[in-house]
Design an enzyme around this catalytic site. Structure first.
Site, PDB file in Angstrom:
ATOM      1  N   ASN A 184      17.443 -37.784  14.922  1.00  0.00           N
ATOM      2  CA  ASN A 184      16.209 -38.857  15.315  1.00  0.00           C
ATOM      3  C   ASN A 184      15.022 -37.838  15.777  1.00  0.00           C
ATOM      4  O   ASN A 184      15.204 -36.459  15.899  1.00  0.00           O
ATOM      5  CB  ASN A 184      16.576 -39.976  16.177  1.00  0.00           C
ATOM      6  N   ARG A 195      30.852 -35.926  31.998  1.00  0.00           N
ATOM      7  CA  ARG A 195      32.109 -36.208  32.267  1.00  0.00           C
ATOM      8  C   ARG A 195      32.811 -36.962  31.144  1.00  0.00           C
ATOM      9  O   ARG A 195      32.046 -38.121  31.125  1.00  0.00           O
ATOM     10  CB  ARG A 195      32.449 -36.245  33.648  1.00  0.00           C
ATOM     11  N   THR A 201      27.405 -29.539  30.342  1.00  0.00           N
ATOM     12  CA  THR A 201      27.562 -28.200  30.710  1.00  0.00           C
ATOM     13  C   THR A 201      28.846 -27.545  30.590  1.00  0.00           C
ATOM     14  O   THR A 201      28.701 -26.256  30.739  1.00  0.00           O
ATOM     15  CB  THR A 201      27.043 -28.244  32.335  1.00  0.00           C
ATOM     16  N   HIS A 232      19.165 -17.253  30.320  1.00  0.00           N
ATOM     17  CA  HIS A 232      18.447 -16.344  31.087  1.00  0.00           C
ATOM     18  C   HIS A 232      19.138 -15.660  32.410  1.00  0.00           C
ATOM     19  O   HIS A 232      19.836 -16.515  33.083  1.00  0.00           O
ATOM     20  CB  HIS A 232      17.067 -16.998  31.669  1.00  0.00           C
TER      21      HIS A 232
END
Length: 182
Positions: free
Chosen positions: A81, A176, A161, A111
């Site tokens: 989208n 989660r 993550t 980084h």
């Protein structure tokens, strides 16, 4: 530096070959993003030239933004989208029948945490893999090195993550699993 980038090693993105790749992708994105709504053939041609693979029946709504394009592979029958950002310093592989909501981000760059190398413009990247039949809700963010298992639903605004297993609903920041799917 380009070879280091492709190997997933730290690199600095100021090499002429890297800059030329970025410029080429920017031109193709401009062509795609500014094309008339009635020019579906032109849009599709721009996407096919930009991306490493665009599966049959997959559609992306402009605007779409990426770094290089050729590191992105999207399977058949998918949908991306409005306002997607795919930073493809490392490969981004998206399976079949994947639905991606507006403002989603797939971000492969990393980084250094240490100030000095970051100040000196060092960076690296890790690939992202999205399994078949995944739904990434609006504003979902998938970070570098992540795999999202098949049939998984990632809720709107979630920040992924860590890897997500197949067949779950995952929400939150960090995302989660909150429910198993049949």
């Amino acid at each position: 530096m380009r070879e280091r980038m492709l190997a997933g090693e730290p690199y600095i993105a100021d090499e002429p070959e890297i800059i030329a790749d970025l410029d080429h992708a920017a031109q193709l994105m401009e062509r795609f993003n500014s094309s008339p709504a009635t020019d579906s053939r032109g849009r599709l041609a721009a996407l096919r030239e930009l991306l490493g693979e665009l599966g049959e029946g997959t559609w992306i709504r402009p605007p779409f933004h990426c770094d290089y394009g050729w590191q992105i592979r999207i399977g058949p029958r998918g949908f991306v989208n409005y306002n997607a950002v795919f930073l493809d310093v490392a490969p981004i592989t998206i399976g079949a029948d994947v639905q991606i909501g507006p403002n989603a981000q797939l971000l492969t760059p990393t980084h250094p945490v240490e100030a000095e190398p970051r100040r000196n413009k060092w960076e690296a990247a890790k690939p992202i893999t999205i399994g078949d039949n995944v739904w990434l809700g609006a504003g979902a963010i998938v970070l570098a090195g992540i795999t999202v298992g098949e049939n998984t639903v990632v809720g709107a605004g979630a920040v992924v993550t860590r890897d997500l297993p197949p067949n779950v609903v995952a929400v939150g920041n960090p995302a989660r699993p909150v429910r198993q799917l049949d």
